[in-house]
Each structure stands twice: as structure tokens, then as C-alpha cells.
Design an enzyme around this catalytic site. Structure first.
Site, PDB file in Angstrom:
ATOM      1  N   ARG A 129       0.803  -1.231   0.000  1.00 28.13           N
ATOM      2  CA  ARG A 129       0.000   0.000   0.000  1.00 28.13           C
ATOM      3  C   ARG A 129       0.835   1.279   0.000  1.00 28.13           C
ATOM      4  O   ARG A 129       0.363   2.332   0.406  1.00 28.13           O
ATOM      5  CB  ARG A 129      -0.995   0.011   1.163  1.00 28.13           C
ATOM      6  CG  ARG A 129      -2.013  -1.116   1.092  1.00 28.13           C
ATOM      7  CD  ARG A 129      -3.093  -0.968   2.154  1.00 28.13           C
ATOM      8  NE  ARG A 129      -4.084  -2.021   2.017  1.00 28.13           N
ATOM      9  CZ  ARG A 129      -4.004  -3.205   2.612  1.00 28.13           C
ATOM     10  NH1 ARG A 129      -2.955  -3.482   3.375  1.00 28.13           N
ATOM     11  NH2 ARG A 129      -4.945  -4.104   2.439  1.00 28.13           N
ATOM     12  N   LYS A 133       2.662  11.211 -11.312  1.00 30.46           N
ATOM     13  CA  LYS A 133       1.823  10.307 -12.099  1.00 30.46           C
ATOM     14  C   LYS A 133       2.610   9.041 -12.386  1.00 30.46           C
ATOM     15  O   LYS A 133       3.680   9.089 -12.991  1.00 30.46           O
ATOM     16  CB  LYS A 133       1.424  10.960 -13.425  1.00 30.46           C
ATOM     17  CG  LYS A 133       0.191  11.822 -13.365  1.00 30.46           C
ATOM     18  CD  LYS A 133      -0.198  12.181 -14.785  1.00 30.46           C
ATOM     19  CE  LYS A 133      -1.490  12.941 -14.836  1.00 30.46           C
ATOM     20  NZ  LYS A 133      -1.862  13.267 -16.231  1.00 30.46           N
ATOM     21  N   GLU A 150       8.921  17.364 -25.387  1.00 28.77           N
ATOM     22  CA  GLU A 150       8.270  17.807 -24.158  1.00 28.77           C
ATOM     23  C   GLU A 150       8.782  19.187 -23.729  1.00 28.77           C
ATOM     24  O   GLU A 150       8.035  19.984 -23.147  1.00 28.77           O
ATOM     25  CB  GLU A 150       8.491  16.788 -23.037  1.00 28.77           C
ATOM     26  CG  GLU A 150       7.825  15.435 -23.263  1.00 28.77           C
ATOM     27  CD  GLU A 150       6.315  15.448 -23.015  1.00 28.77           C
ATOM     28  OE1 GLU A 150       5.757  16.504 -22.659  1.00 28.77           O
ATOM     29  OE2 GLU A 150       5.702  14.368 -23.169  1.00 28.77           O
ATOM     30  N   LYS A 192       6.451  22.716 -14.852  1.00 30.73           N
ATOM     31  CA  LYS A 192       5.601  21.578 -14.494  1.00 30.73           C
ATOM     32  C   LYS A 192       5.262  21.605 -13.014  1.00 30.73           C
ATOM     33  O   LYS A 192       4.119  21.323 -12.625  1.00 30.73           O
ATOM     34  CB  LYS A 192       6.262  20.254 -14.853  1.00 30.73           C
ATOM     35  CG  LYS A 192       5.329  19.075 -14.539  1.00 30.73           C
ATOM     36  CD  LYS A 192       5.686  17.796 -15.215  1.00 30.73           C
ATOM     37  CE  LYS A 192       4.597  16.747 -14.987  1.00 30.73           C
ATOM     38  NZ  LYS A 192       4.920  15.443 -15.599  1.00 30.73           N
ATOM     39  N   GLU A 214      -5.404  16.522 -10.869  1.00 25.49           N
ATOM     40  CA  GLU A 214      -6.244  16.817 -12.023  1.00 25.49           C
ATOM     41  C   GLU A 214      -7.712  17.003 -11.648  1.00 25.49           C
ATOM     42  O   GLU A 214      -8.610  16.457 -12.296  1.00 25.49           O
ATOM     43  CB  GLU A 214      -6.105  15.726 -13.094  1.00 25.49           C
ATOM     44  CG  GLU A 214      -4.764  15.754 -13.801  1.00 25.49           C
ATOM     45  CD  GLU A 214      -4.709  14.853 -15.022  1.00 25.49           C
ATOM     46  OE1 GLU A 214      -5.544  13.923 -15.107  1.00 25.49           O
ATOM     47  OE2 GLU A 214      -3.841  15.060 -15.866  1.00 25.49           O
ATOM     48  N   ARG A 239      -4.055  20.983 -14.571  1.00 27.82           N
ATOM     49  CA  ARG A 239      -2.988  20.065 -14.951  1.00 27.82           C
ATOM     50  C   ARG A 239      -3.187  19.505 -16.348  1.00 27.82           C
ATOM     51  O   ARG A 239      -2.230  19.046 -16.989  1.00 27.82           O
ATOM     52  CB  ARG A 239      -2.875  18.931 -13.920  1.00 27.82           C
ATOM     53  CG  ARG A 239      -1.685  18.027 -14.140  1.00 27.82           C
ATOM     54  CD  ARG A 239      -1.342  17.186 -12.936  1.00 27.82           C
ATOM     55  NE  ARG A 239      -0.228  16.295 -13.245  1.00 27.82           N
ATOM     56  CZ  ARG A 239       0.467  15.619 -12.330  1.00 27.82           C
ATOM     57  NH1 ARG A 239       0.176  15.747 -11.051  1.00 27.82           N
ATOM     58  NH2 ARG A 239       1.455  14.840 -12.697  1.00 27.82           N
ATOM     59  N   ASN A 248      -1.157  18.016 -21.184  1.00 27.32           N
ATOM     60  CA  ASN A 248      -1.467  16.968 -22.156  1.00 27.32           C
ATOM     61  C   ASN A 248      -1.508  17.488 -23.589  1.00 27.32           C
ATOM     62  O   ASN A 248      -2.004  16.794 -24.490  1.00 27.32           O
ATOM     63  CB  ASN A 248      -2.818  16.322 -21.814  1.00 27.32           C
ATOM     64  CG  ASN A 248      -2.751  15.512 -20.535  1.00 27.32           C
ATOM     65  OD1 ASN A 248      -1.813  14.762 -20.310  1.00 27.32           O
ATOM     66  ND2 ASN A 248      -3.743  15.680 -19.685  1.00 27.32           N
ATOM     67  N   HIS A 301      -0.977  15.209 -26.553  1.00 28.53           N
ATOM     68  CA  HIS A 301      -0.956  13.835 -26.071  1.00 28.53           C
ATOM     69  C   HIS A 301      -2.160  13.001 -26.517  1.00 28.53           C
ATOM     70  O   HIS A 301      -2.045  11.783 -26.627  1.00 28.53           O
ATOM     71  CB  HIS A 301      -0.850  13.816 -24.540  1.00 28.53           C
ATOM     72  CG  HIS A 301       0.535  14.105 -24.042  1.00 28.53           C
ATOM     73  ND1 HIS A 301       1.190  15.281 -24.340  1.00 28.53           N
ATOM     74  CD2 HIS A 301       1.391  13.380 -23.273  1.00 28.53           C
ATOM     75  CE1 HIS A 301       2.391  15.257 -23.759  1.00 28.53           C
ATOM     76  NE2 HIS A 301       2.531  14.122 -23.123  1.00 28.53           N
ATOM     77  N   HIS A 317      -1.026   9.742 -28.054  1.00 26.53           N
ATOM     78  CA  HIS A 317      -1.335   8.416 -27.513  1.00 26.53           C
ATOM     79  C   HIS A 317      -2.015   7.537 -28.559  1.00 26.53           C
ATOM     80  O   HIS A 317      -1.779   6.319 -28.608  1.00 26.53           O
ATOM     81  CB  HIS A 317      -2.233   8.550 -26.278  1.00 26.53           C
ATOM     82  CG  HIS A 317      -1.508   9.045 -25.070  1.00 26.53           C
ATOM     83  ND1 HIS A 317      -2.161   9.526 -23.959  1.00 26.53           N
ATOM     84  CD2 HIS A 317      -0.184   9.145 -24.789  1.00 26.53           C
ATOM     85  CE1 HIS A 317      -1.268   9.895 -23.053  1.00 26.53           C
ATOM     86  NE2 HIS A 317      -0.066   9.669 -23.542  1.00 26.53           N
ATOM     87  N   HIS A 333       7.659   7.940 -27.197  1.00 22.85           N
ATOM     88  CA  HIS A 333       6.597   8.809 -26.693  1.00 22.85           C
ATOM     89  C   HIS A 333       6.779  10.251 -27.165  1.00 22.85           C
ATOM     90  O   HIS A 333       5.839  10.884 -27.652  1.00 22.85           O
ATOM     91  CB  HIS A 333       6.567   8.759 -25.163  1.00 22.85           C
ATOM     92  CG  HIS A 333       5.562   9.687 -24.553  1.00 22.85           C
ATOM     93  ND1 HIS A 333       4.199   9.539 -24.718  1.00 22.85           N
ATOM     94  CD2 HIS A 333       5.728  10.807 -23.793  1.00 22.85           C
ATOM     95  CE1 HIS A 333       3.567  10.505 -24.083  1.00 22.85           C
ATOM     96  NE2 HIS A 333       4.471  11.291 -23.521  1.00 22.85           N
TER      97      HIS A 333
END
Length: 365
Positions: free
Chosen positions: A125, A147, A189, A231, A241, A246, A250, A253, A257, A270
């Protein structure tokens, strides 16, 4: 601290942490980690490309400091961001005696940071973990913000968590061993930050493109530090988010993606997909009358100077790309939402462009 080392602080109350940036700072990894956490048992997670360069050496530093350390190596590449690899790491950590007091250190690029962070977030956990990114893309983007996650066959990062590191250690010297293609993918990026948040930074990149291509150490530290600060500002304002702030990160993206999924996560890096995705998103903004052509032209010119392809691969079906976009995490009530520029340095979230407009934007410019 020397003038060649800088620190960016991510302020998130009890989850706050430092990003230390400089040449040769990996040598200080033991002090960096032990100043920020109790480290009695360490699991270094790395990949088959990075292990011989930096993974084993990192583990040796901790062993020499009297800290029990194991190195867990996965295959290099996006395919390791999977549930099967995560299960294998959990099982190995159990076999190696990892418990709730163990610490995870990610040594590698974005795949390793995402995967190791997800394993750290879920094993018993949640374990303390540190990021030591070894690619430019990971240094300026994926190692910062918490993330973490893995992919499903149907889409990227669909299983994951928000799990902040206890610290990020960015050694610009490691970029000297980074293959040219990986280096240029990371620059996508960097360009993104200028487009979405900072027109002056975008202009700096235009003015220093030759130095960036030459991997000038001073310029690299500047662009990494500025990217991390931009960032961090966004993450501080919207860590999970919730407010939508935030989401500006993206940019490019949703298209990107889809491009990655259409090519089986093996053909495009990427950052390469994001570069093409930014070109598509800017063309979409043009179609919708949100910007004039000059905004797109500047982006394409800068990315091309930095060696980035901005053209959708000819063999991809734009209609298939649109269908893949509907699997994106940013779909809300069946409606696609896109981060689109209003000018260099500013973007907005836009909902509901037509599928026809998306097909046109996806076609090679």
C-alpha cells in the site's frame, strides 16, 4: 551547493520534494536519499539498457554505505509497462524481503519511472520512492508530478496512481550516453512547455536551438530547470487533475497516444508521438479559428530544427486514429476534449471537435 547545481522545489504540503539538477549529482545519491528518508533497504528498479550504465553503479553506492540493496532489471521498452511485469516485480520484491520500510529507486527513463513508481505506490500500500531519470524526456516531464502507471492493450497509462517521489535527482551528464533519437524525443516535451505556458521560454529555445542540438551543458541545465519549474507550478495548482489546470500538460498527447497505440507502442517513442500530436493539435486549432497559421508554423519550424518529425506516418489510417482517441482518459461523457493553443504560451481545453475535423488534423501537413 555549487553554482552548477540548482534545486526546484515542488510544494505539496507534506508531499513536497526537491528536484536537484546538475552535472555529476548521481554521485551524491546516497546523501540525497538518506537526508529525505530512512533508507535501510533499497530496491533499485532499472532496465536492460540502463543497468550496466547507471543501475549497478547506483546500487553499489548504497551497498558501500552499508545499505542492503537489490537491483531489479526489466526489459527495456514500453512493453514493460504492463501488469505482467508489475506482478513479476512485486513477487521478486517479496522474495527479496522488501517490506513497508523498503525504499524504491527508479533508475531509467519514463517507462522505468512510471513502472517503478506504480510498483512503489501499490506494494504494501505504498513505499517511499525516488526518481533518478536518465533520459531527457523523463528529466523534464515524467519524473516530476507523481503520475505513475502501466498500460493496457487498449491504451496508455489506464491503470495507475498519483504517488509523489521523495525526491528527483537529475544528472545532466547522463545525457552524454543518450542515443540521439531518445534525446530528440525528450526535446518534444521541452517545446511543449513553451507552447502551453511560457512564450519567453519558447523564444529561448528558438534562439538556442544550435546549442541544444550540441547538448551544451549550460543550456541543457537551463532548459531542464525551466521545464521542471513550469511543471511544478502546474502540479502545485492541480496535483490530482481536479480543477483541470494540470490538463494543459497533455498538449499533443491525445493525438500522440493514439499514434502510439496504432503503432503497437513499438514504432514511435513517446516524445516522437507527442511532437506529431502537437502538430495535429495546432492544425486542429487552426481549423477551429482559434489561432492563425503562424502559431503552427513556429512550432513546426522549431521542432524540425531540433530534429523532430512532425508528420503523421503515411501508412496510418486517420479514421482509426480518431477511434483510438475515444479511449483516451480525457474523454468525458463520450466527448473528446483537447488542449489547444490560443497563442504561443497559452492553451485552453476545448471540447467536442467533429470527427471530420480530427481526421483532417491527423492527415500529414
Amino acid at each position: 551547493m555549487s553554482d552548477d547545481v540548482s534545486t526546484v522545489r515542488v510544494n505539496l504540503a507534506e508531499r513536497s520534494y526537491d528536484i536537484r539538477i546538475g552535472r555529476g549529482v548521481l554521485a551524491d545519491a546516497v546523501a540525497f536519499a538518506t537526508e529525505r528518508a530512512a533508507v535501510a533497504h533499497l530496491a533499485v528498479i532499472t532496465d536492460s539498457n540502463v543497468d550496466g550504465l547507471y543501475g549497478d553503479a547506483m546500487a553499489d553506492r548504497f551497498v558501500e554505505a552499508g545499505i542492503e540493496t537489490q537491483v531489479l532489471v526489466v526489459d527495456a521498452g514500453e512493453m514493460s509497462k504492463s501488469s505482467e511485469v508489475a506482478v513479476s516485480l512485486w513477487e521478486t520484491m517479496l522474495d527479496e524481503g522488501c517490506d513497508r520500510q523498503s525504499v524504491v529507486m527508479a533508475v531509467g527513463g519514463g517507462v522505468i519511472g512510471d513502472l517503478a513508481g506504480f510498483v512503489a505506490a501499490t506494494y504494501t500500500r505504498g513505499l517511499t520512492f525516488f526518481q533518478t531519470p536518465t533520459t531527457l524526456l523523463a528529466q523534464v516531464d515524467s519524473s516530476v508530478g507523481g503520475k505513475v502507471g502501466i498500460n493496457l492493450e487498449g491504451g496508455k497509462n489506464l491503470v495507475g496512481a498519483f504517488w509523489q517521489p521523495h525526491g528527483v535527482l537529475i544528472d545532466t551528464d547522463v545525457l552524454g550516453t543518450l542515443p540521439d533519437r531518445e534525446y530528440r524525443a525528450g526535446l518534444a516535451e521541452v517545446v511543449k512547455y513553451g507552447v502551453i505556458l511560457d512564450a519567453d521560454f519558447f523564444a529561448y529555445l528558438e534562439a538556442h536551438a544550435d546549442a541544444i542540438n550540441a547538448r551544451d551543458a549550460s543550456v541543457l541545465r537551463q532548459i531542464i530547470e525551466r521545464s521542471c519549474r513550469l511543471k511544478a507550478d502546474v502540479v502545485e495548482a492541480d496535483e490530482r487533475e481536479i480543477t483541470g489546470r494540470r490538463a494543459v500538460l497533455n498538449y499533443g498527447h491525445t493525438f500522440g497516444h493514439a499514434l502510439e497505440a496504432a503503432t503497437g507502442y513499438e514504432r514511435l517513442l513517446h516524445g516522437e508521438a507527442v511532437a506529431i500530436g502537437m502538430a495535429c493539435a495546432s492544425r486542429l486549432a487552426e481549423q477551429m479559428g482559434r489561432i492563425d497559421a503562424s502559431v503552427t508554423t513556429r512550432q513546426l519550424a522549431l521542432m524540425e530544427r531540433l530534429g523532430l518529425d512532425t508528420q503523421t506516418p503515411e501508412d496510418l489510417d486517420p479514421d482509426e486514429l480518431v477511434q483510438l482517441m475515444y479511449r483516451d482518459k480525457k474523454v468525458h461523457d463520450g466527448e473528446l476534449r483537447f488542449v489547444l493553443p490560443t497563442r504561443i504560451g497559452e492553451v485552453e481545453m476545448v471540447a467536442g471537435p467533429s470527427d471530420e475535423a480530427l481526421v483532417i488534423a491527423s492527415i500529414r501537413g
